[in-house]
Write an enzyme that holds these catalytic residues in place. Structure first.
Site, short mmCIF file in Angstrom:
data_model
loop_
_atom_site.label_atom_id
_atom_site.label_comp_id
_atom_site.label_asym_id
_atom_site.label_seq_id
_atom_site.Cartn_x
_atom_site.Cartn_y
_atom_site.Cartn_z
N ASP A 52 -68.26 30.93 -16.32
CA ASP A 52 -67.30 30.70 -17.74
C ASP A 52 -66.94 31.77 -17.74
OD1 ASP A 52 -67.35 29.16 -19.93
OD2 ASP A 52 -68.66 30.01 -20.74
N GLU A 110 -63.12 31.33 -14.92
CA GLU A 110 -62.20 30.79 -16.07
C GLU A 110 -62.32 31.81 -16.72
OE1 GLU A 110 -63.24 28.97 -20.47
OE2 GLU A 110 -64.42 29.80 -19.88
N HIS A 164 -61.64 20.27 -20.91
CA HIS A 164 -62.61 20.11 -21.59
C HIS A 164 -62.35 21.34 -22.95
CE1 HIS A 164 -63.86 23.91 -18.86
NE2 HIS A 164 -64.51 24.40 -20.66
#
Length: 543
Positions: free
Chosen positions: A200, A243, A308
């Site tokens: 992340d 990401e 998401h």
């Protein structure tokens, strides 16, 4: 030879809380997820990516973690997790999990110890300043919602840094003890059977923590090498999916030919893809693909339509972004953070299956590894009554029954409301009805996935952008080990046709098309319907 399984993988992203509730408490769990693996197997999924499932106050969908070594009790136990891993393995599916170590929850024991005592060993696990930093609003990630990137803590009598919400204090990744803990977290989940991590917020993770006041001392990307080396030693086939909303110029520092991040999400290409869809021309996406650097070595781009979070259009110009807003989310409530859309794919196309199928075919034809957001394979919509990005995280719609088959709990006890009205409600859009009918949207997507899995040229090989003299068409030629697949997509709302100038092709055999047709001569006319697509395997090439 290294096991580069991700090169030809189909990745499916799941929010466990919203997928399937097995015990009737209103929240999805690992037992329920394991019970629904047949659906993913039928779709053709080979890798499941799990959104955070760790203990958390859940103020940011679980990305505010309070314990990296456990399972949120509402989702099950570590035993349930391992049983799920084994069930996935039995179906030939790998599992990757979110590694969220840029920040923790402010309820994490590390932060509580850090703020309570300046002499605590955990004090330096976070980024503190005694004096108020300058420009505390610089670098805000969530405009309109987030107020600052530094917050004063009355207990600590100091300011702490948080790139995201104030309840998510940033870890000080320059601290060797923090970096060692990150490796320990990775080792723990690898031992339980995962095949890697979606990492992340990578640009913030490696950001020199004194960036606002000090000069960086070392190359921040060195941390990625450290993580990769540990992963390789502990489990050679495991991957790191980053990401990282970065420019193409920055990409080599993240890939390092696969010696840092195994895969990186192509955010640049994703935004150009939606600009192409909005303008009904392939030109922006074609330019993006032409400019996209080769990851080199074992690296790979990850491609996607929706995920998401919001559909981030922040790298487009203001005019380009407004064109996308006008096409896919004209209502201000559909927009978020001054840069994106909080809508699912199907609703952005108002349920138009013709355009949706073309978009999915395009996703699977792009060079790289495709990632699919749960529910998009049946055309689920969003619930704009929910705050921020929660709109696209509603419960999976399994059947037309109570709560869409997601849970037996009372409606008001669900983790999020199920969509029970409108054209995207579970009475009309659900997995049960679609899997029963061969001509359904789900089966069309499953056929596309099958075509992609039988075309390793796309995942493993090189790609050429074929110029057919029409900006509204995107024609790609993917080649590997002497084999070639041609994919063509029509971005226009009118039928199109073209010829391939390559005289070395004797015959083109259709693999996937929205208009059934037989073999085509190499120099024959190839026709596409409005928003149509076709995949063609080259037979009898003369070289």
């Amino acid at each position: 030879m290294a096991n580069l399984w991700y090169k030809n993988a189909i990745v499916y992203c799941v929010d466990v809380k919203s997928f399937m509730d097995a015990n009737g408490d209103g929240t999805g769990d690992f037992v329920g997820l394991a019970d629904r693996l047949d659906h993913l197997e039928r779709l053709g999924v080979t890798c499941i990516w799990l959104n955070p499932f760790y203990p958390s106050p859940r103020r940011d969908n679980g990305y505010d973690i309070s314990d990296y070594y456990g399972i949120d009790p509402a989702l099950g136990t570590l035993g349930d997790f391992v049983e799920f891993i084994e069930a996935a393995k039995d179906r030939g599916m790998r599992v990757i999990v979110d590694l969220v170590v840029n920040h923790t929850s402010d309820q994490h024991p590390w932060f509580q110890a850090s703020r309570a005592d300046p002499n605590s060993p955990y004090r330096d696990w976070y980024v503190w300043r005694d004096e108020k930093p300058d420009n505390i609003t610089d670098g805000i990630v969530f405009p309109g919602v987030q107020k600052a990137t530094w917050t004063y803590d009355r207990t600590a009598k100091a300011w702490y840094m948080h790139r995201f919400y104030k309840f998510q204090p940033d870890l000080n990744t320059a601290n060797p003890a923090v970096r060692q803990e990150i490796l320990k977290i990775m080792g723990f989940w690898l031992a339980l059977g995962v095949s890697g991590f979606r990492v992340d917020a990578v640009p913030f993770l490696i950001e020199p923590r004194g960036v606002l006041t000090d000069k960086p001392v070392v190359d921040p990307h060195a941390m990625l090498t450290e993580i990769h080396d540990f992963l390789s030693w502990r489990k050679a086939e495991a991957i790191l999916l980053a990401e990282a909303n970065i420019s193409y110029e920055e990409a080599p520092d993240y890939f390092a030919a696969g010696d840092r991040m195994t895969m990186v999400f192509d955010f640049v290409g994703n935004q150009q893809l939606f600009l192409s869809l909005a303008r009904k021309t392939a030109a922006p996406l074609r330019r993006s693909l032409a400019a996209r650097p080769d990851p080199q070595g074992m690296g790979q781009w990850a491609v996607f339509l929706r995920n998401h979070d919001e559909l981030n259009l922040g790298n487009l110009t203001e005019q380009e972004r407004e064109q996308c807003f006008a096409a896919f989310g004209p209502d201000p409530d559909m927009q978020i953070y001054d840069r994106g859309l909080r809508r699912r794919l199907a609703s952005m196309f108002d349920g138009d299956e013709t355009r949706l199928k073309m978009a999915f075919s395009l996703l699977l034809a792009l060079p790289g590894t495709p990632v699919i957001w749960y529910g998009d394979e049946i055309g689920m919509g969003e619930d704009l009554a929910l705050p921020e990005r929660e709109a696209v995280r509603t419960p999976m719609q399994w059947s037309p029954g109570h709560n869409g088959g997601f849970s037996e709990a009372p409606k008001d006890e669900l983790v999020r409301p199920a969509i029970d009205s409108g054209k995207f409600g579970y009475h009309h859009i659900n997995a049960a009805m679609q899997t029963q009918h061969r001509n359904s949207f789900f089966h069309a997507i499953a056929d596309m996935v099958s075509a992609r899995r039988s075309s390793p040229e796309i995942g493993w090989g090189g790609v050429d952008i074929v110029d057919v003299g029409d900006d509204e068409l995107l024609v790609l030629s993917s080649h590997w080990r002497g084999n070639r697949v041609i994919t063509a997509h029509n971005f226009a709302g009118t039928p199109k046709s073209f010829h391939l100038a390559d005289e070395g092709i004797e015959e083109l055999m259709p693999m996937l098309t929205d208009s059934p047709t037989g073999p085509i001569k190499g120099d024959g006319e190839i026709s596409l319907s409005a928003f149509g697509y076709c995949w063609l395997r080259c037979n009898g090439e003369r070289r």
